[in-house]
Design an enzyme around this catalytic site. Sequence first.
Site, PDB file in Angstrom:
ATOM      1  N   ARG A   1       0.983  -1.325   0.111  1.00  0.00           N
ATOM      2  CA  ARG A   1       0.130  -0.085  -0.039  1.00  0.00           C
ATOM      3  C   ARG A   1       0.830   1.382  -0.054  1.00  0.00           C
ATOM      4  O   ARG A   1       1.992   1.270   0.593  1.00  0.00           O
ATOM      5  CB  ARG A   1      -0.912   0.058   1.333  1.00  0.00           C
ATOM      6  CG  ARG A   1      -1.869   1.252   1.228  1.00  0.00           C
ATOM      7  CD  ARG A   1      -2.600   1.153   2.665  1.00  0.00           C
ATOM      8  NE  ARG A   1      -1.769   1.615   3.772  1.00  0.00           N
ATOM      9  CZ  ARG A   1      -2.173   1.646   4.874  1.00  0.00           C
ATOM     10  NH1 ARG A   1      -3.587   1.217   5.249  1.00  0.00           N
ATOM     11  NH2 ARG A   1      -1.402   1.990   6.229  1.00  0.00           N
TER      12      ARG A   1
ATOM     13  N   CYS B   1      -0.070   5.418   0.872  1.00  0.00           N
ATOM     14  CA  CYS B   1      -0.891   6.295   1.287  1.00  0.00           C
ATOM     15  C   CYS B   1      -0.386   7.726   1.046  1.00  0.00           C
ATOM     16  O   CYS B   1       0.553   7.937   1.800  1.00  0.00           O
ATOM     17  CB  CYS B   1      -1.336   5.957   2.677  1.00  0.00           C
ATOM     18  SG  CYS B   1      -2.807   7.056   3.468  1.00  0.00           S
TER      19      CYS B   1
END
Length: 128
Positions: free
Chosen positions: A105, A107
């Site tokens: 991920r 972000c």
Amino acid sequence: MSRVISTEKAPAAIGPYVQAVDLGNMVITSGQIPVDPKTGEVADDVAAQTRQSLANVQAIIEQAGLSVGDIVKTTVFVKDLNDFATVNATYEAFFTENNAGFPARSCVEVARLPKDVKIEIEAIAVRR
């Protein structure tokens, strides 16, 4: 050869793009904002927006015949990184509830998102 993925269980594209493309072994979604596809509404709080964005990603991935467990990468765009703890907890719960491992991920905080929402999430899923 790619195939366009489209489902009414996620918001329709609001521009010149598709919900996702299926490359055969990989499905890449467009960024999903937290619009409820049934009502067109957006919740106020960031936790509800995170859940809806993830539900929209899930609907698209499932339309392609995959599951949340097939997601290998997400990118999360947030309007305010001060919301990170809430977003992170909601994100963790989503993958846990779907009995899926956590994908890679990124972000990042962004200045503005479509419809002035607080979050947008895109994903890459792989057929194994």
